[in-house]
Design a protein around this motif. Structure first.
Motif, PDB file in Angstrom:
ATOM      1  N   VAL A  14      26.000  42.702  87.777  1.00 56.52           N
ATOM      2  CA  VAL A  14      25.462  41.590  88.557  1.00 56.52           C
ATOM      3  C   VAL A  14      26.602  40.775  89.168  1.00 56.52           C
ATOM      4  N   GLY A  15      27.635  40.512  88.393  1.00 60.96           N
ATOM      5  CA  GLY A  15      28.782  39.786  88.912  1.00 60.96           C
ATOM      6  C   GLY A  15      29.488  40.549  90.012  1.00 60.96           C
ATOM      7  N   LEU A  16      29.614  41.863  89.848  1.00 61.04           N
ATOM      8  CA  LEU A  16      30.239  42.675  90.883  1.00 61.04           C
ATOM      9  C   LEU A  16      29.446  42.622  92.179  1.00 61.04           C
ATOM     10  N   LEU A  17      28.139  42.687  92.087  1.00 60.80           N
ATOM     11  CA  LEU A  17      27.309  42.591  93.291  1.00 60.80           C
ATOM     12  C   LEU A  17      27.441  41.228  93.957  1.00 60.80           C
ATOM     13  N   LEU A  18      27.489  40.167  93.163  1.00 62.96           N
ATOM     14  CA  LEU A  18      27.682  38.827  93.740  1.00 62.96           C
ATOM     15  C   LEU A  18      29.046  38.710  94.415  1.00 62.96           C
ATOM     16  N   GLY A  19      30.073  39.245  93.788  1.00 69.25           N
ATOM     17  CA  GLY A  19      31.405  39.209  94.377  1.00 69.25           C
ATOM     18  C   GLY A  19      31.488  40.022  95.652  1.00 69.25           C
ATOM     19  N   ALA A  21      28.996  40.693  97.677  1.00 72.88           N
ATOM     20  CA  ALA A  21      28.250  39.955  98.700  1.00 72.88           C
ATOM     21  C   ALA A  21      29.052  38.777  99.231  1.00 72.88           C
ATOM     22  N   THR A  22      29.800  38.119  98.360  1.00 71.62           N
ATOM     23  CA  THR A  22      30.636  37.005  98.796  1.00 71.62           C
ATOM     24  C   THR A  22      31.731  37.479  99.738  1.00 71.62           C
ATOM     25  N   ALA A  23      32.417  38.547  99.370  1.00 66.44           N
ATOM     26  CA  ALA A  23      33.486  39.087 100.223  1.00 66.44           C
ATOM     27  C   ALA A  23      32.927  39.556 101.561  1.00 66.44           C
ATOM     28  N   ALA A  24      31.797  40.230 101.535  1.00 59.33           N
ATOM     29  CA  ALA A  24      31.196  40.711 102.780  1.00 59.33           C
ATOM     30  C   ALA A  24      30.764  39.557 103.673  1.00 59.33           C
ATOM     31  N   SER A  25      30.208  38.511 103.081  1.00 63.26           N
ATOM     32  CA  SER A  25      29.787  37.368 103.898  1.00 63.26           C
ATOM     33  C   SER A  25      30.977  36.629 104.486  1.00 63.26           C
ATOM     34  N   ILE A  26      32.077  36.547 103.755  1.00 61.67           N
ATOM     35  CA  ILE A  26      33.272  35.915 104.314  1.00 61.67           C
ATOM     36  C   ILE A  26      33.805  36.747 105.475  1.00 61.67           C
ATOM     37  N   VAL A  27      33.804  38.059 105.339  1.00 62.64           N
ATOM     38  CA  VAL A  27      34.282  38.920 106.423  1.00 62.64           C
ATOM     39  C   VAL A  27      33.373  38.811 107.643  1.00 62.64           C
ATOM     40  N   VAL A  28      32.079  38.680 107.441  1.00 65.44           N
ATOM     41  CA  VAL A  28      31.148  38.583 108.568  1.00 65.44           C
ATOM     42  C   VAL A  28      31.276  37.243 109.276  1.00 65.44           C
ATOM     43  N   PHE A  52      37.160  40.537  94.580  1.00 70.34           N
ATOM     44  CA  PHE A  52      36.086  39.561  94.380  1.00 70.34           C
ATOM     45  C   PHE A  52      35.120  40.044  93.303  1.00 70.34           C
ATOM     46  N   GLY A  53      34.764  41.328  93.346  1.00 73.39           N
ATOM     47  CA  GLY A  53      33.803  41.877  92.389  1.00 73.39           C
ATOM     48  C   GLY A  53      34.304  41.842  90.960  1.00 73.39           C
ATOM     49  N   ALA A  54      35.576  42.173  90.760  1.00 76.30           N
ATOM     50  CA  ALA A  54      36.129  42.156  89.402  1.00 76.30           C
ATOM     51  C   ALA A  54      36.168  40.734  88.855  1.00 76.30           C
ATOM     52  N   SER A  55      36.576  39.797  89.679  1.00 72.60           N
ATOM     53  CA  SER A  55      36.640  38.395  89.235  1.00 72.60           C
ATOM     54  C   SER A  55      35.250  37.860  88.908  1.00 72.60           C
ATOM     55  N   PHE A  56      34.312  38.097  89.799  1.00 68.20           N
ATOM     56  CA  PHE A  56      32.951  37.614  89.569  1.00 68.20           C
ATOM     57  C   PHE A  56      32.312  38.333  88.386  1.00 68.20           C
ATOM     58  N   GLY A  57      32.602  39.617  88.215  1.00 74.57           N
ATOM     59  CA  GLY A  57      32.033  40.386  87.104  1.00 74.57           C
ATOM     60  C   GLY A  57      32.487  39.859  85.759  1.00 74.57           C
ATOM     61  N   LEU A  58      33.788  39.601  85.618  1.00 72.90           N
ATOM     62  CA  LEU A  58      34.278  39.046  84.353  1.00 72.90           C
ATOM     63  C   LEU A  58      33.761  37.632  84.134  1.00 72.90           C
ATOM     64  N   GLY A  59      33.648  36.869  85.209  1.00 76.17           N
ATOM     65  CA  GLY A  59      33.095  35.519  85.082  1.00 76.17           C
ATOM     66  C   GLY A  59      31.638  35.541  84.644  1.00 76.17           C
ATOM     67  N   ALA A  60      30.867  36.467  85.195  1.00 77.37           N
ATOM     68  CA  ALA A  60      29.459  36.579  84.806  1.00 77.37           C
ATOM     69  C   ALA A  60      29.322  37.025  83.357  1.00 77.37           C
ATOM     70  N   LEU A  61      30.175  37.954  82.927  1.00 82.63           N
ATOM     71  CA  LEU A  61      30.138  38.401  81.540  1.00 82.63           C
ATOM     72  C   LEU A  61      30.514  37.272  80.593  1.00 82.63           C
ATOM     73  N   ALA A  62      31.554  36.527  80.912  1.00 88.28           N
ATOM     74  CA  ALA A  62      31.971  35.409  80.061  1.00 88.28           C
ATOM     75  C   ALA A  62      30.892  34.332  79.993  1.00 88.28           C
ATOM     76  N   THR A  63      30.266  34.053  81.128  1.00 85.87           N
ATOM     77  CA  THR A  63      29.193  33.056  81.146  1.00 85.87           C
ATOM     78  C   THR A  63      28.013  33.513  80.289  1.00 85.87           C
ATOM     79  N   ALA A  64      27.661  34.783  80.397  1.00 91.42           N
ATOM     80  CA  ALA A  64      26.551  35.303  79.591  1.00 91.42           C
ATOM     81  C   ALA A  64      26.873  35.241  78.104  1.00 91.42           C
TER      82      ALA A  64
END
Length: 71
Positions: A14-19, A21-28, A52-64
């Motif tokens: 889930v974090g990877l997908l959010l990351g 999406a964030t990177a893709a939206s910034i590029v767009v 972005f995906g790795a950072s968001f993924g670890l953040g989502a795991l830590a938050t969970a």
């Protein structure tokens, strides 16, 4: 599949997908912000999505994990 493995894969995914999406939206919306001024380099975009995906993924795991500890 063990519960812990499923928990880790789900939250990192889930974090990877959010990351991604964030990177893709910034590029767009602002390609110059990530260095895509003249054209879109696929390798650079892939590395940025991975970063972005790795950072968001670890953040989502830590938050969970923290949210479980509060139950």
């Amino acid at each position: 599949m063990p519960t812990l493995i499923r928990f880790v894969i789900l939250n990192v995914g889930v974090g990877l997908l959010l990351g991604a999406a964030t990177a893709a939206s910034i590029v767009v919306f602002a390609p110059v912000a990530l260095g895509h001024g003249d054209g879109l380099d696929p390798l650079a975009l892939g590395l940025q999505i991975y970063a972005f995906g790795a950072s968001f993924g670890l953040g989502a795991l830590a938050t969970a994990l923290i949210m479980i500890a509060e139950d």
